[in-house]
Design an enzyme around this catalytic site. Structure first.
Site, PDB file in Angstrom:
ATOM      1  N   PRO A 257       0.676  -1.284  -0.103  1.00  0.00           N
ATOM      2  CA  PRO A 257      -0.024  -0.098  -0.160  1.00  0.00           C
ATOM      3  C   PRO A 257       0.995   1.144   0.009  1.00  0.00           C
ATOM      4  O   PRO A 257       1.593   1.698   1.079  1.00  0.00           O
ATOM      5  CB  PRO A 257      -0.844  -0.199   1.349  1.00  0.00           C
ATOM      6  CG  PRO A 257       0.092  -1.100   2.283  1.00  0.00           C
ATOM      7  CD  PRO A 257       0.852  -2.014   1.198  1.00  0.00           C
ATOM      8  N   ASP A 433       5.932   2.208   2.006  1.00  0.00           N
ATOM      9  CA  ASP A 433       4.953   1.119   2.189  1.00  0.00           C
ATOM     10  C   ASP A 433       4.244   1.248   3.575  1.00  0.00           C
ATOM     11  O   ASP A 433       5.182   1.086   4.576  1.00  0.00           O
ATOM     12  CB  ASP A 433       5.848  -0.383   2.154  1.00  0.00           C
ATOM     13  CG  ASP A 433       4.812  -1.557   2.280  1.00  0.00           C
ATOM     14  OD1 ASP A 433       3.798  -1.293   2.703  1.00  0.00           O
ATOM     15  OD2 ASP A 433       5.366  -2.503   1.907  1.00  0.00           O
ATOM     16  N   HIS A 434       3.172   1.560   3.546  1.00  0.00           N
ATOM     17  CA  HIS A 434       2.412   1.648   4.615  1.00  0.00           C
ATOM     18  C   HIS A 434       2.051   0.627   5.810  1.00  0.00           C
ATOM     19  O   HIS A 434       1.735   0.747   6.809  1.00  0.00           O
ATOM     20  CB  HIS A 434       0.925   2.473   4.473  1.00  0.00           C
ATOM     21  CG  HIS A 434       0.492   3.288   5.311  1.00  0.00           C
ATOM     22  ND1 HIS A 434       0.869   3.574   6.673  1.00  0.00           N
ATOM     23  CD2 HIS A 434      -0.157   4.522   5.201  1.00  0.00           C
ATOM     24  CE1 HIS A 434       0.375   4.584   7.154  1.00  0.00           C
ATOM     25  NE2 HIS A 434      -0.369   5.240   6.528  1.00  0.00           N
ATOM     26  N   ARG A 435       2.503  -0.514   5.151  1.00  0.00           N
ATOM     27  CA  ARG A 435       2.669  -1.739   6.056  1.00  0.00           C
ATOM     28  C   ARG A 435       3.733  -1.510   7.093  1.00  0.00           C
ATOM     29  O   ARG A 435       3.669  -2.088   8.225  1.00  0.00           O
ATOM     30  CB  ARG A 435       2.495  -3.048   5.240  1.00  0.00           C
ATOM     31  CG  ARG A 435       1.549  -3.275   4.403  1.00  0.00           C
ATOM     32  CD  ARG A 435       1.763  -4.632   3.475  1.00  0.00           C
ATOM     33  NE  ARG A 435       3.068  -4.479   2.663  1.00  0.00           N
ATOM     34  CZ  ARG A 435       3.469  -5.416   2.045  1.00  0.00           C
ATOM     35  NH1 ARG A 435       3.035  -6.646   2.065  1.00  0.00           N
ATOM     36  NH2 ARG A 435       4.615  -5.230   1.203  1.00  0.00           N
ATOM     37  N   VAL A 437       5.691   1.561   7.439  1.00  0.00           N
ATOM     38  CA  VAL A 437       6.230   2.721   7.661  1.00  0.00           C
ATOM     39  C   VAL A 437       4.792   3.681   7.937  1.00  0.00           C
ATOM     40  O   VAL A 437       3.886   3.779   7.391  1.00  0.00           O
ATOM     41  CB  VAL A 437       7.099   3.704   6.610  1.00  0.00           C
ATOM     42  CG1 VAL A 437       7.446   5.251   7.171  1.00  0.00           C
ATOM     43  CG2 VAL A 437       8.196   2.635   6.164  1.00  0.00           C
TER      44      VAL A 437
END
Length: 463
Positions: A257, A433-435, A437
């Protein structure tokens, strides 16, 4: 004695390569480690050294043909060499096969480094190990684990008995990418076909013949030939770097994401610093530019924001944090976009980092980047400013948590010291990557880089 040299595993899960050029011909005498061919993987052009000293007896593939890893590409006539029984023991695993001296493979040289062991790449396809076997008189070159050991070649071309019905089938039918695409379009199962080409290769005619006898609705015979080339369009096969880049970008875009943040930075002080460095006679041999400054700032910012230097290991359900920085640099080349990396970039001084960037760029443009340098990156930079672009939304290099895009440096009126002055301004774009960070972590990382570019002296307080 005739010995086959099979296309070796060039590293990083690559399963096939295209023969670009042969440096030898049938009848030529070659020495050990002499470069005999150039092959193009999905990432780079690699020179293949000869594993034997002898005479070239046969070339199995012409330039432009794609060969799977583990398939024979050249046969040598050698004197003595590996014992026939040792060569004949080769199996699909390649564990007992005699190993040639493959000096010069960058991928193999790096295979045991801590970086490779720490980075668990996601989605890499298994590869068939290379094995050099004694040529036999069978028509199919791939040895099978359950088949009896092949015999050494004799000078009498006797007919070869068929393989036992209990032998295991090959991993996939032998065919070229265009033929596999045609079979897919026509609904033909290649596993059900017997190839009529050399060494059992399934040809276009085989696929079309199979489609012509299929039940109505299952497959169709192409009624029209392929579109003829014209001045109104140009058709280019999707392969090599472009094919690899497309697959990697699709995987990244639909797996991680993405979040992108932007920051406009007054880099006037940094540009003044660069001007002073260019006048420093002690640094005249180093081409220190804005990319080197940004790369150094990024490496320093990672020490304060380690979550940006991580990897999501889906298979192990772990987050891997790297304690080193393999800095990837997106490079536009005639063959397409590649992202080679500088190992341990965080440990380099600014002049050393500038030298590494210059070498990396020159090597990438020549298509000579070692395969090991095209994998194992931990974070990347793309300099879109060289094309006059201010900002963008870069897509993550697969397996990495972040990528920073540098925009063009523009002279703009800005508020400065209570007034309006022309200042040098650059826009930074950070995708992450929002997973891995969170928004706060990504924002602090980008802000740290911006702070150092506004005032390079602030970097001393962040180390």
């Amino acid at each position: 004695m005739l010995l086959d040299f099979r296309l070796p595993d060039l590293g990083e899960g690559l399963t096939e390569s295209e023969i670009v050029n042969w440096h030898v011909g049938v009848g030529d005498t070659v020495t050990l480690n002499q470069v005999i061919a150039e092959v193009e993987t999905a990432k780079a052009i690699v020179e293949l050294p000869s594993p034997y000293a002898g005479i070239v007896a046969r070339l199995y593939a012409e330039p432009g043909v794609t060969v799977n890893v583990g398939e024979p590409i050249v046969s040598f006539e050698v004197e003595g060499g590996a014992a026939p029984d040792a060569a004949a023991r080769s199996t699909d695993s390649g564990a007992d096969a005699p190993q040639p001296n493959l000096v010069g493979y960058g991928a193999r040289a790096e295979s045991g480094t801590p970086q490779r062991r720490a980075r668990r790449a996601v989605g890499e396809a298994p590869v068939v190990p290379a094995a050099e076997t004694v040529s036999t008189t069978t028509t199919a070159p791939a040895p099978l684990a359950s088949a009896p050991a092949p015999e050494t070649t004799t000078q009498t071309p006797a007919p070869t008995p068929s393989r036992p019905s209990t032998a295991q089938p090959a991993e996939r039918p032998r065919s070229t990418p265009p033929v596999r695409k045609l079979a897919h379009d026509l609904g033909v199962d290649l596993a059900q076909l017997m190839g009529t080409g050399e060494h059992g290769l399934i040809t276009r005619d085989d696929v079309e013949a199979a489609a012509s006898v299929m039940p109505s609705g299952v497959g169709t015979v192409p009624n029209q030939p392929a579109p003829e080339p014209s001045a109104r369009q140009t058709r280019t096969p999707i392969r090599s770097v472009r094919k690899h880049t497309a697959a990697a970008m699709v995987q990244s875009a639909f797996t991680a994401p993405h979040v992108t943040e932007f920051l406009a930075v007054d880099v006037t002080a940094t540009m003044e610093l660069l001007a002073r460095l260019k006048q420093d006679r002690a640094l005249t041999e180093h081409r220190i530019g804005i990319l080197a400054i940004v790369a150094k700032a990024l490496c320093i910012a990672l020490t304060r924001n380690p979550s940006l230097n991580t990897h999501w290991d889906e298979a192990a359900q772990e987050i891997v944090e790297f304690h080193y920085v393999n800095l990837g640099i997106a490079a536009a080349t005639p063959r397409g976009l590649v992202v080679p990396n500088i190992p341990d970039a965080g440990d380099l001084t600014l002049p050393a980092l500038a030298d590494a960037l210059a070498l990396l760029t020159a090597t990438a443009r020549e298509g000579r980047t070692e395969p090991a340098r095209l994998a194992g990156g931990t974070i990347s930079i793309t300099n879109i400013g060289v094309f006059g672009i201010d900002a963008g939304t870069p897509i993550l290099n697969p397996g990495e948590a972040a990528i920073l895009a540098m925009g063009a440096v523009r002279r703009e009126p800005r508020e400065h010291d209570g007034g309006i002055a022309l200042r040098d301004v650059m826009t930074l774009s950070l995708s992450f990557d929002h997973r891995l960070v969170d928004g706060e972590q990504g924002s602090r990382f980008l802000a740290d880089i911006g702070t150092m570019l506004r005032d390079p002296a602030r970097a001393l307080a962040m180390v």
